[in-house]
Design a protein around this motif. Structure first.
Motif, PDB file in Angstrom:
ATOM      1  N   GLN A   1       0.812  -1.221   0.000  1.00 53.28           N
ATOM      2  CA  GLN A   1       0.000   0.000   0.000  1.00 53.28           C
ATOM      3  C   GLN A   1       0.849   1.275   0.000  1.00 53.28           C
ATOM      4  N   GLU A   2       2.171   1.148   0.187  1.00 48.94           N
ATOM      5  CA  GLU A   2       3.047   2.325   0.131  1.00 48.94           C
ATOM      6  C   GLU A   2       3.592   2.578  -1.276  1.00 48.94           C
ATOM      7  N   MET A   3       3.358   1.638  -2.194  1.00 52.26           N
ATOM      8  CA  MET A   3       3.962   1.744  -3.526  1.00 52.26           C
ATOM      9  C   MET A   3       3.503   2.970  -4.302  1.00 52.26           C
ATOM     10  N   ARG A   4       2.298   3.430  -4.020  1.00 48.97           N
ATOM     11  CA  ARG A   4       1.803   4.614  -4.743  1.00 48.97           C
ATOM     12  C   ARG A   4       2.620   5.863  -4.434  1.00 48.97           C
ATOM     13  N   GLY A   5       3.377   5.843  -3.358  1.00 43.25           N
ATOM     14  CA  GLY A   5       4.226   6.972  -3.001  1.00 43.25           C
ATOM     15  C   GLY A   5       5.522   7.031  -3.787  1.00 43.25           C
ATOM     16  N   TYR A   6       5.741   6.040  -4.672  1.00 45.53           N
ATOM     17  CA  TYR A   6       6.952   5.993  -5.479  1.00 45.53           C
ATOM     18  C   TYR A   6       6.580   6.183  -6.942  1.00 45.53           C
ATOM     19  N   PRO A   7       7.151   7.204  -7.609  1.00 45.83           N
ATOM     20  CA  PRO A   7       6.813   7.393  -9.019  1.00 45.83           C
ATOM     21  C   PRO A   7       7.278   6.203  -9.848  1.00 45.83           C
ATOM     22  N   MET A   8       6.355   5.629 -10.618  1.00 45.41           N
ATOM     23  CA  MET A   8       6.646   4.429 -11.404  1.00 45.41           C
ATOM     24  C   MET A   8       6.353   4.678 -12.879  1.00 45.41           C
ATOM     25  N   PRO A   9       6.961   3.877 -13.775  1.00 47.42           N
ATOM     26  CA  PRO A   9       6.589   3.977 -15.194  1.00 47.42           C
ATOM     27  C   PRO A   9       5.097   3.666 -15.353  1.00 47.42           C
ATOM     28  N   PRO A  10       4.456   4.240 -16.373  1.00 44.94           N
ATOM     29  CA  PRO A  10       3.009   4.042 -16.551  1.00 44.94           C
ATOM     30  C   PRO A  10       2.615   2.567 -16.636  1.00 44.94           C
ATOM     31  N   ALA A  11       3.484   1.714 -17.137  1.00 44.92           N
ATOM     32  CA  ALA A  11       3.138   0.301 -17.262  1.00 44.92           C
ATOM     33  C   ALA A  11       3.158  -0.427 -15.924  1.00 44.92           C
ATOM     34  N   ASP A  12       3.916   0.080 -14.952  1.00 43.69           N
ATOM     35  CA  ASP A  12       4.027  -0.602 -13.661  1.00 43.69           C
ATOM     36  C   ASP A  12       2.865  -0.277 -12.729  1.00 43.69           C
ATOM     37  N   GLU A  13       2.332   0.936 -12.837  1.00 46.41           N
ATOM     38  CA  GLU A  13       1.284   1.381 -11.907  1.00 46.41           C
ATOM     39  C   GLU A  13       0.063   0.456 -11.835  1.00 46.41           C
ATOM     40  N   PRO A  14      -0.437  -0.067 -12.981  1.00 48.36           N
ATOM     41  CA  PRO A  14      -1.633  -0.922 -12.895  1.00 48.36           C
ATOM     42  C   PRO A  14      -1.398  -2.227 -12.124  1.00 48.36           C
ATOM     43  N   LEU A  15      -0.162  -2.559 -11.837  1.00 51.28           N
ATOM     44  CA  LEU A  15       0.137  -3.799 -11.119  1.00 51.28           C
ATOM     45  C   LEU A  15      -0.067  -3.652  -9.615  1.00 51.28           C
ATOM     46  N   ILE A  16      -0.044  -2.417  -9.132  1.00 49.73           N
ATOM     47  CA  ILE A  16      -0.108  -2.179  -7.690  1.00 49.73           C
ATOM     48  C   ILE A  16      -1.357  -2.794  -7.034  1.00 49.73           C
ATOM     49  N   PRO A  17      -2.569  -2.590  -7.594  1.00 50.15           N
ATOM     50  CA  PRO A  17      -3.765  -3.149  -6.934  1.00 50.15           C
ATOM     51  C   PRO A  17      -3.706  -4.670  -6.765  1.00 50.15           C
ATOM     52  N   PHE A  18      -3.084  -5.389  -7.718  1.00 47.96           N
ATOM     53  CA  PHE A  18      -2.985  -6.832  -7.607  1.00 47.96           C
ATOM     54  C   PHE A  18      -2.123  -7.219  -6.395  1.00 47.96           C
ATOM     55  N   LEU A  19      -1.069  -6.448  -6.173  1.00 49.31           N
ATOM     56  CA  LEU A  19      -0.185  -6.730  -5.055  1.00 49.31           C
ATOM     57  C   LEU A  19      -0.822  -6.329  -3.731  1.00 49.31           C
ATOM     58  N   VAL A  20      -1.580  -5.239  -3.743  1.00 49.71           N
ATOM     59  CA  VAL A  20      -2.311  -4.851  -2.524  1.00 49.71           C
ATOM     60  C   VAL A  20      -3.338  -5.940  -2.176  1.00 49.71           C
ATOM     61  N   ASP A  21      -4.055  -6.441  -3.187  1.00 51.23           N
ATOM     62  CA  ASP A  21      -5.033  -7.525  -2.959  1.00 51.23           C
ATOM     63  C   ASP A  21      -4.335  -8.763  -2.411  1.00 51.23           C
ATOM     64  N   LEU A  22      -3.180  -9.085  -2.968  1.00 53.65           N
ATOM     65  CA  LEU A  22      -2.454 -10.289  -2.582  1.00 53.65           C
ATOM     66  C   LEU A  22      -1.900 -10.186  -1.160  1.00 53.65           C
ATOM     67  N   LEU A  23      -1.332  -9.031  -0.835  1.00 48.36           N
ATOM     68  CA  LEU A  23      -0.579  -8.901   0.415  1.00 48.36           C
ATOM     69  C   LEU A  23      -1.329  -8.144   1.492  1.00 48.36           C
ATOM     70  N   GLY A  24      -2.402  -7.457   1.107  1.00 51.91           N
ATOM     71  CA  GLY A  24      -3.161  -6.673   2.066  1.00 51.91           C
ATOM     72  C   GLY A  24      -2.294  -5.581   2.671  1.00 51.91           C
ATOM     73  N   SER A  25      -2.582  -5.176   3.896  1.00 50.66           N
ATOM     74  CA  SER A  25      -1.754  -4.149   4.525  1.00 50.66           C
ATOM     75  C   SER A  25      -0.951  -4.822   5.620  1.00 50.66           C
TER      76      SER A  25
END
Length: 137
Positions: free
Chosen positions: A113-137
């Motif tokens: 859930q902290e990944m959004r605080g790091y600027p990422m390439p446009p292709a990487d950003e859509p992956l964040i929700p999958f990892l949040v779902d997988l790992l929760g907080s």
């Protein structure tokens, strides 16, 4: 129909025992320098995605990963201006050796859930929700 150059890149979310994910910062002089991304890279001719990932992790981070420890999670299909990127994302929780920045990149372990605080390439950003779902907080 215009022909689009398709680039296949493979990436991994390395997950440590605290459920943190490793992000690598693209070094100066590289395209998209300064942005944070998942470790990985382009496939070489005749290479399977898993082989490419194992090679890239050895070259970039100095760790040894066995193929059974790579689990496909999701993928991204992203249109950049000059090419189209297809990037499968694997997760990996087991490797041998210590993660080190062998290519001059900065590394950081972050909670999903902290990944959004790091600027990422446009292709990487859509992956964040999958990892949040997988790992929760």
């Amino acid at each position: 129909m215009s022909s689009v150059k398709l680039t296949l890149v493979v990436a991994v979310a390395l997950i440590d025992t605290d459920n943190r994910i490793l992000l690598a910062q693209r070094p100066e002089g590289k395209q998209l320098a300064g942005l944070w991304e998942f470790p990985g890279g382009k496939l070489e001719p005749g290479e399977r995605p898993e082989e490419a990932l194992i090679r890239e992790l050895r070259e970039e981070l100095g760790i040894a990963v066995k193929e059974p420890c790579l689990a496909p999670l999701t993928f991204v299909s992203h249109a950049y201006e000059t090419f189209h990127l297809l990037m499968p994302l694997y997760i990996c929780r087991r490797w041998e050796g210590f993660v080190q920045p062998l290519e001059g990149q900065a590394l950081k372990w972050v909670k999903a859930q902290e990944m959004r605080g790091y600027p990422m390439p446009p292709a990487d950003e859509p992956l964040i929700p999958f990892l949040v779902d997988l790992l929760g907080s």
